[in-house]
Design a protein around this motif. Structure first.
Motif, PDB file in Angstrom:
ATOM      1  N   ARG A   7      28.115 -19.205 -52.160  1.00  0.00           N
ATOM      2  CA  ARG A   7      26.928 -19.997 -52.496  1.00  0.00           C
ATOM      3  C   ARG A   7      27.305 -21.387 -53.017  1.00  0.00           C
ATOM      4  NH1 ARG A   7      22.052 -18.384 -54.368  1.00  0.00           N
ATOM      5  NH2 ARG A   7      21.269 -16.483 -53.454  1.00  0.00           N
ATOM      6  N   ASN A   8      28.525 -21.531 -53.504  1.00  0.00           N
ATOM      7  CA  ASN A   8      28.984 -22.844 -53.971  1.00  0.00           C
ATOM      8  C   ASN A   8      29.208 -23.810 -52.805  1.00  0.00           C
ATOM      9  OD1 ASN A   8      28.959 -21.904 -56.592  1.00  0.00           O
ATOM     10  ND2 ASN A   8      31.143 -21.413 -56.602  1.00  0.00           N
ATOM     11  N   TYR A   9      29.329 -23.293 -51.589  1.00  0.00           N
ATOM     12  CA  TYR A   9      29.677 -24.104 -50.431  1.00  0.00           C
ATOM     13  C   TYR A   9      28.604 -24.110 -49.343  1.00  0.00           C
ATOM     14  CZ  TYR A   9      34.111 -23.539 -52.757  1.00  0.00           C
ATOM     15  OH  TYR A   9      35.100 -23.522 -53.704  1.00  0.00           O
ATOM     16  N   LEU A  10      27.771 -23.085 -49.336  1.00  0.00           N
ATOM     17  CA  LEU A  10      26.791 -22.935 -48.265  1.00  0.00           C
ATOM     18  C   LEU A  10      25.543 -22.259 -48.814  1.00  0.00           C
ATOM     19  CD1 LEU A  10      26.539 -23.292 -45.122  1.00  0.00           C
ATOM     20  CD2 LEU A  10      27.296 -20.921 -44.941  1.00  0.00           C
ATOM     21  N   ALA A  11      24.397 -22.797 -48.453  1.00  0.00           N
ATOM     22  CA  ALA A  11      23.139 -22.203 -48.913  1.00  0.00           C
ATOM     23  C   ALA A  11      22.865 -20.901 -48.170  1.00  0.00           C
ATOM     24  CB  ALA A  11      21.990 -23.175 -48.690  1.00  0.00           C
TER      25      ALA A  11
END
Length: 181
Positions: free
Chosen positions: A145-149
């Motif tokens: 979630r830190n890199y992609l929704a």
């Protein structure tokens, strides 16, 4: 007798020269009248991809048409991305909502005013939800979630309001994206 050793080769050379037949026809000359130009076949425009049609029908704008001088290198139409897959297929154009494209156009103008030899280089724009889902399923790291929704929540990419970009020099070489795309 002094010239005797040269007599035979000299006679042989004369024999060869005079025994050659003249050409059967006159050599061709360069025409003096202008020749009609050779017509090149007209290239047929590529058919519009499914995504391009969907984006245009939704009112999104093609960044290359809307922003003069911007460079596009769609990473998700190649294997050179973090999912190692072409997720856009035959899409070759990058689209955004007009409001976002307007802001990007202003950024391009400001960059060009301050650094005329540089331009924006866009790697991704609007992203369909099914592509977001594919990316989510392909990313196997903790805290993704830190890199992609998550597709269930969507990304501002899904609404045509985000771009992945860098700055390119006059040769079109990117200045770096920070990380691999």
């Amino acid at each position: 007798m002094r010239y005797q050793r040269f007599a035979f080769p000299f006679a042989f050379a004369l024999l060869l020269i005079f025994s050659c037949n003249p050409p059967a026809q006159e050599p061709k000359t360069i025409p003096t009248e202008p020749q009609p130009p050779v017509e090149k076949p007209v290239e047929q425009p590529k058919p519009m991809s499914e995504y391009e049609k969907m984006f245009r029908d939704s009112g999104l704008v093609d960044l290359e048409e809307y922003i003069p001088g911007i460079k596009i290198d769609l990473k998700y139409t190649t294997l050179d991305n973090f999912v190692k897959a072409d997720v856009y297929g035959d899409l070759e154009k990058c689209f955004l909502r007009k409001e976002a494209a307007e802001k990007l156009k202003k950024a391009q103008e400001l960059l060009h005013e301050q650094h005329p030899n540089y331009t924006l280089l866009v790697f991704d724009g609007v992203r369909p939800f099914r592509v977001q889902q594919f990316m989510w399923d392909s990313l196997h790291i903790p805290n993704k979630r830190n890199y992609l929704a998550p597709p269930s929540e969507g990304s501002i990419h899904n609404y045509g309001c985000a771009v992945d970009l860098s700055i390119a020099d006059s040769l079109g070489q990117g200045a770096g994206h920070g990380n691999a795309v």
